[in-house]
Structures are given as structure tokens and as C-alpha cells.
Motif scaffolding. Sequence first.
Motif, PDB file in Angstrom:
ATOM      1  N   GLU A  22       0.910  -1.206  -0.123  1.00 18.12           N
ATOM      2  CA  GLU A  22       0.129   0.198   0.199  1.00 18.12           C
ATOM      3  C   GLU A  22       1.061   1.429   0.072  1.00 18.12           C
ATOM      4  OE1 GLU A  22      -3.412   2.365  -0.719  1.00 18.12           O
ATOM      5  OE2 GLU A  22      -2.827  -0.086  -0.878  1.00 18.12           O
ATOM      6  N   GLU A  24       3.958   1.648  -1.159  1.00 13.48           N
ATOM      7  CA  GLU A  24       4.492   1.772  -2.367  1.00 13.48           C
ATOM      8  C   GLU A  24       3.554   2.257  -3.378  1.00 13.48           C
ATOM      9  OE1 GLU A  24       8.143  -0.194  -3.944  1.00 13.48           O
ATOM     10  OE2 GLU A  24       6.707  -1.426  -4.948  1.00 13.48           O
ATOM     11  N   TYR A  25       2.192   1.663  -3.499  1.00  7.81           N
ATOM     12  CA  TYR A  25       1.369   2.214  -4.419  1.00  7.81           C
ATOM     13  C   TYR A  25       0.909   3.525  -4.287  1.00  7.81           C
ATOM     14  CZ  TYR A  25      -3.028   2.133  -6.949  1.00  7.81           C
ATOM     15  OH  TYR A  25      -3.939   2.722  -7.827  1.00  7.81           O
ATOM     16  N   GLN A  26       0.611   4.112  -2.998  1.00  3.57           N
ATOM     17  CA  GLN A  26       0.347   5.314  -2.776  1.00  3.57           C
ATOM     18  C   GLN A  26       1.278   6.553  -3.185  1.00  3.57           C
ATOM     19  OE1 GLN A  26      -2.639   6.610  -1.588  1.00  3.57           O
ATOM     20  NE2 GLN A  26      -3.274   4.561  -1.610  1.00  3.57           N
ATOM     21  N   GLY A  29       2.948   4.644  -7.331  1.00  4.25           N
ATOM     22  CA  GLY A  29       1.627   3.870  -8.179  1.00  4.25           C
ATOM     23  C   GLY A  29       2.004   2.686  -8.537  1.00  4.25           C
ATOM     24  N   ARG A  31       1.998  -1.134  -7.990  1.00  6.55           N
ATOM     25  CA  ARG A  31       1.342  -2.384  -6.937  1.00  6.55           C
ATOM     26  C   ARG A  31       2.154  -3.843  -7.293  1.00  6.55           C
ATOM     27  NH1 ARG A  31      -2.639  -2.016  -3.489  1.00  6.55           N
ATOM     28  NH2 ARG A  31      -3.788  -0.497  -4.763  1.00  6.55           N
TER      29      ARG A  31
END
Length: 172
Positions: A22, A24-26, A29, A31
Motif C-alpha cells: 500500500e 509503495e502504491y500510494q 503508483g 502495485r
Amino acid sequence: MKQRLLVDMDGVLADIYAQLIEFEYQELGIRQSYEKMNGTSEVDTFKNALEYIFSDGFFRNLPVMEGSIEVMRQLNEKYELFIVSAAMEFPKSLTDKFYWLEEHFPFLHWKQIVMCGSKTVIKGDIMIDDHFKNLDYFDGKTLLFSQPHNSSGNTKNHTRVDSWSDVAKILL
């Protein structure tokens, strides 16, 4: 006399991979998928893993591993249960981990929480952990909780468990 059961936090009770995914995604971007992580450490998988892990509040907001609360409640009745975390590696985590346990496992007493630097000083009958470095030296029965970083290699004398349901089948 009850057997002494030692349970690790990160990667066993708390889902550190979900949190890293989460973060790294936030931030980037990206996943990550669990399949691509197999056989690699958190630091090798996530570009900014150490930055995330050393940030304020990282350990306070970790998701709880599915099924862990109810199984831990039952284990707490059957065993002399201790949560053992090598938290000294991440000094900001000490308070976060205590309050996280208090929130999600309120049936545990503060005297059942051991924050240490090295788990080699800890003695017991059974240990559940996701790292070989903590299980390999342990004299008692060992349960290796499956995580991407321990997916490859020989489990040696450790019993692999993939979920808290597996733990319940073995220990309850």
C-alpha cells in the motif's frame, strides 16, 4: 504446567507485506504482486522499504493477519503465551507495536509482550516466526509462517504454516 509459546509480530500477526504494498502504491503508483515477491526480502522487493519501515506510524497501522485474533485468543488459554518482537532494530516501532497489540489483542497482558534485539536470548517450547534467523537457533518446536521472503529454500526442521488456520490445526 503449560508449554511456553512464543509468537512473532511482523509477518505473523501483522501483515507487513500488505502495508508495504500500500505504501509503495500510494507513493509510486506501483502495485506489487505476491507471486513476484517470492524468494526476495522486503528490502529487495520494495524500492523505499527502509524509508517506509523507519517512518512514524508504520507499525501502528499494520493490517492484522486473517484469523489471528481468534486463534490467538484460544492459544492464550492453552499456553503460556508471549509475543516476541525484535523491535530494537526499528526503535520508532516500540510504542507503535505496543499500542497495535493493545488494540487488536486486548486479551493479552502487557507482561506477555517482549520487545528485544535478538531472539537468541528467548527460551520456550514452541516458536512461530517468519524468519529462519529466529527459528534456526531455537531449541523447541518451530513453526515457519509462510511469507514471500521465506518461500524458497529448505525449511530444515521447521513446520511450515500458511495461515492461522494451519496454526490452529497444529497447536489447538
